[in-house]
Design an enzyme around this catalytic site. Structure first.
Site, mmCIF file in Angstrom:
data_model
loop_
_atom_site.group_PDB
_atom_site.id
_atom_site.type_symbol
_atom_site.label_atom_id
_atom_site.label_comp_id
_atom_site.label_asym_id
_atom_site.label_seq_id
_atom_site.Cartn_x
_atom_site.Cartn_y
_atom_site.Cartn_z
ATOM 1 N N ARG A 89 134.467 95.854 76.048
ATOM 2 C CA ARG A 89 134.827 96.068 77.460
ATOM 3 C C ARG A 89 134.184 97.301 78.073
ATOM 4 O O ARG A 89 134.706 97.899 79.003
ATOM 5 C CB ARG A 89 136.358 96.113 77.625
ATOM 6 C CG ARG A 89 137.030 94.808 77.267
ATOM 7 C CD ARG A 89 138.521 94.840 77.498
ATOM 8 N NE ARG A 89 139.099 93.531 77.183
ATOM 9 C CZ ARG A 89 140.407 93.292 77.155
ATOM 10 N NH1 ARG A 89 141.266 94.271 77.423
ATOM 11 N NH2 ARG A 89 140.853 92.080 76.868
ATOM 12 N N LYS B 24 122.271 98.209 87.887
ATOM 13 C CA LYS B 24 122.177 96.753 87.740
ATOM 14 C C LYS B 24 121.786 96.415 86.306
ATOM 15 O O LYS B 24 120.815 96.940 85.774
ATOM 16 C CB LYS B 24 121.144 96.169 88.697
ATOM 17 C CG LYS B 24 121.650 95.933 90.109
ATOM 18 C CD LYS B 24 120.629 95.136 90.907
ATOM 19 C CE LYS B 24 121.135 94.802 92.297
ATOM 20 N NZ LYS B 24 120.160 93.982 93.052
ATOM 21 N N GLU C 294 106.646 98.124 92.817
ATOM 22 C CA GLU C 294 107.920 98.679 93.288
ATOM 23 C C GLU C 294 107.696 99.917 94.158
ATOM 24 O O GLU C 294 108.426 100.154 95.120
ATOM 25 C CB GLU C 294 108.820 99.015 92.100
ATOM 26 C CG GLU C 294 109.329 97.811 91.320
ATOM 27 C CD GLU C 294 110.348 96.966 92.079
ATOM 28 O OE1 GLU C 294 110.785 97.382 93.181
ATOM 29 O OE2 GLU C 294 110.704 95.888 91.584
ATOM 30 N N LYS D 64 116.232 105.428 96.191
ATOM 31 C CA LYS D 64 117.167 104.441 95.652
ATOM 32 C C LYS D 64 118.565 105.031 95.493
ATOM 33 O O LYS D 64 119.567 104.368 95.780
ATOM 34 C CB LYS D 64 116.670 103.904 94.309
ATOM 35 C CG LYS D 64 117.564 102.774 93.789
ATOM 36 C CD LYS D 64 116.931 101.996 92.679
ATOM 37 C CE LYS D 64 117.762 100.770 92.337
ATOM 38 N NZ LYS D 64 117.143 99.965 91.254
ATOM 39 N N GLU E 99 125.981 96.282 96.400
ATOM 40 C CA GLU E 99 125.093 95.421 97.174
ATOM 41 C C GLU E 99 125.842 94.546 98.178
ATOM 42 O O GLU E 99 125.555 93.367 98.349
ATOM 43 C CB GLU E 99 124.255 94.544 96.227
ATOM 44 C CG GLU E 99 122.966 94.049 96.852
ATOM 45 C CD GLU E 99 122.072 93.341 95.849
ATOM 46 O OE1 GLU E 99 120.941 93.825 95.647
ATOM 47 O OE2 GLU E 99 122.500 92.328 95.260
ATOM 48 N N ARG F 255 122.280 97.884 100.357
ATOM 49 C CA ARG F 255 121.481 97.826 99.127
ATOM 50 C C ARG F 255 120.574 96.593 99.082
ATOM 51 O O ARG F 255 119.598 96.556 98.333
ATOM 52 C CB ARG F 255 122.398 97.856 97.895
ATOM 53 C CG ARG F 255 121.612 97.973 96.592
ATOM 54 C CD ARG F 255 122.484 98.292 95.396
ATOM 55 N NE ARG F 255 121.673 98.355 94.185
ATOM 56 C CZ ARG F 255 122.112 98.774 92.999
ATOM 57 N NH1 ARG F 255 123.369 99.168 92.865
ATOM 58 N NH2 ARG F 255 121.317 98.786 91.965
ATOM 59 N N ASN G 57 115.807 94.523 97.935
ATOM 60 C CA ASN G 57 115.296 93.220 97.514
ATOM 61 C C ASN G 57 114.082 92.784 98.329
ATOM 62 O O ASN G 57 113.650 91.629 98.242
ATOM 63 C CB ASN G 57 116.397 92.157 97.640
ATOM 64 C CG ASN G 57 117.533 92.380 96.654
ATOM 65 O OD1 ASN G 57 117.297 92.665 95.490
ATOM 66 N ND2 ASN G 57 118.761 92.272 97.127
ATOM 67 N N HIS H 168 111.531 90.434 96.873
ATOM 68 C CA HIS H 168 112.022 89.952 95.586
ATOM 69 C C HIS H 168 112.470 88.497 95.590
ATOM 70 O O HIS H 168 112.464 87.852 94.536
ATOM 71 C CB HIS H 168 113.155 90.862 95.090
ATOM 72 C CG HIS H 168 112.664 92.145 94.503
ATOM 73 N ND1 HIS H 168 111.902 93.039 95.216
ATOM 74 C CD2 HIS H 168 112.802 92.687 93.257
ATOM 75 C CE1 HIS H 168 111.609 94.078 94.448
ATOM 76 N NE2 HIS H 168 112.134 93.883 93.265
ATOM 77 N N HIS I 206 110.879 86.572 92.476
ATOM 78 C CA HIS I 206 111.635 85.924 91.408
ATOM 79 C C HIS I 206 111.291 84.441 91.312
ATOM 80 O O HIS I 206 111.168 83.890 90.209
ATOM 81 C CB HIS I 206 113.136 86.107 91.631
ATOM 82 C CG HIS I 206 113.606 87.500 91.396
ATOM 83 N ND1 HIS I 206 114.859 87.952 91.765
ATOM 84 C CD2 HIS I 206 112.994 88.568 90.824
ATOM 85 C CE1 HIS I 206 114.990 89.219 91.424
ATOM 86 N NE2 HIS I 206 113.870 89.621 90.851
ATOM 87 N N HIS J 182 106.862 90.837 86.424
ATOM 88 C CA HIS J 182 107.724 91.052 87.577
ATOM 89 C C HIS J 182 107.065 91.906 88.656
ATOM 90 O O HIS J 182 107.071 91.550 89.838
ATOM 91 C CB HIS J 182 109.035 91.700 87.132
ATOM 92 C CG HIS J 182 109.926 92.078 88.278
ATOM 93 N ND1 HIS J 182 110.497 91.149 89.133
ATOM 94 C CD2 HIS J 182 110.327 93.296 88.744
ATOM 95 C CE1 HIS J 182 111.209 91.773 90.050
ATOM 96 N NE2 HIS J 182 111.127 93.064 89.842
#
Length: 337
Positions: free
Chosen positions: A118, A140, A182, A224, A234, A238, A242, A245, A249, A261
């Protein structure tokens, strides 16, 4: 530098040969002494001596796991193998997981850290330019599922991030290009002055010139961090991270991950600019001006023939979509999205 997320604040250390400080930083932050290190196989091959030097007598237990990092191994099978190794070596809630590698290594190790017992302590040590400027910061984590990237994951912040620019010296050119993808994204998220700065320093960063590269890493991390501070989960702001992206993706999946990527992000940014122009958001002269930055790298990327219909289908599965509609981040000029 510090990331002040709503769930946790933590520092980001950036420098050259800073990896030697890792044991000291673990002590400084009073972290657990049962250490589980997930390290990219390429990093282990190039930097074995550095990795071995991290193991000290102060650590109660240390297990180093070599990970073959690629999009196809970023899956639940690999996660289960990490769980099995943790259980076999009798790790519990007093565990510190350290990810040493690029974005894929950080994503999957972070996911394991967030779910094992956990949630256990976690440190990011990015060794690629892409991971340094983007994926190691913000919390993330995730794995791919089926033909969808990062479909399963969590928001889980590390105890700290340690960026050692000496790792970048062993990167292949395509990995540097991935990082530039990026970086260019952040050039569009800033203002026109920042865009021009990024553009003027692009060739120097391509050569990994120490001063401009370190400065660029710090600039991207600060950008960031400010977004994550305002919107960790997000829910709104946020989503600007993307940019490009949704296209990227889908292209990665359609190409069966034969394209990396960061390379796909560069293509995705070009697509986002053209879509912004098509929708009347970006004017003709602005498109010509701003598209020149990613096109500077066009000869560094090879793309097989694409099935456009398949790309559309993949985009419909994108986790950022809502109400059956694909969502895109578009812009009129840098900083105005």
């Amino acid at each position: 530098m510090e990331v002040k997320a709503s769930s946790k604040s933590y520092p980001v250390y950036v420098g050259n040969n800073t990896i030697a400080q890792l044991p000291e930083l673990i002590e400084k932050h009073a972290l657990h002494k049962n250490v589980f290190i997930v390290v990219d196989e390429n990093v282990l091959g190039y930097h074995l001596k550095k990795i071995k030097s991290l193991i000290t007598e102060r650590m109660r237990k240390v297990v180093v796991v070599e990970y073959v990092a690629n999009e196809k191994s970023k899956n639940n099978k690999s996660v289960e193998e990490f769980y099995d190794c943790l259980i076999k070596n009798e790790f519990g809630r007093d565990t510190l997981i350290i990810a040493i590698g690029g974005g894929i290594t950080g994503d999957i190790a972070g996911y394991v850290a967030s779910t094992f017992s956990r949630g256990v302590q976690f440190i990011q040590v990015p060794t690629t330019l892409l991971a340094a400027v983007d994926s190691s910061v913000g919390g993330k984590t995730g794995i791919n599922y089926g033909k969808t990237k990062n479909l399963i994951g969590t928001f889980y912040q590390p105890e700290f991030v340690l960026v050692d620019t000496s790792f970048l010296k062993t990167l292949k050119e395509e990995e540097i290009v991935c990082g530039l993808g990026e970086i260019i994204k952040y050039a569009y998220l800033g203002d026109d002055k920042l865009y021009l700065t990024f553009r003027s320093e692009l060739k120097q960063i391509m050569k990994l010139s120490p001063k401009p590269t370190t400065k660029m890493i710090e600039t991207c991390i600060n950008m960031k961090a400010s977004v994550v501070q305002a919107d960790e989960m997000e829910g709104g702001l946020r989503k600007i991270l993307n940019l490009g992206h949704t296209f990227a993706h889908a292209i990665e999946v359609e190409q069966d991950h034969k394209i990396k990527h960061g390379q796909a992000v560069i293509i995705g940014l070009v697509c986002a600019l053209y879509l912004s122009h098509f929708k009347g958001i970006m004017k003709d002269e602005k498109l010509v001006k701003y598209i020149s930055l990613p096109l500077f790298l066009q000869d560094k990327i090879t793309l097989d023939k694409c099935n456009v219909e398949n790309i559309y289908k993949v985009m419909l599965r994108d986790k950022k979509g809502r109400d059956g509609k694909t969502k895109f981040v578009l812009l009129s000029e840098p900083g105005i999205l």
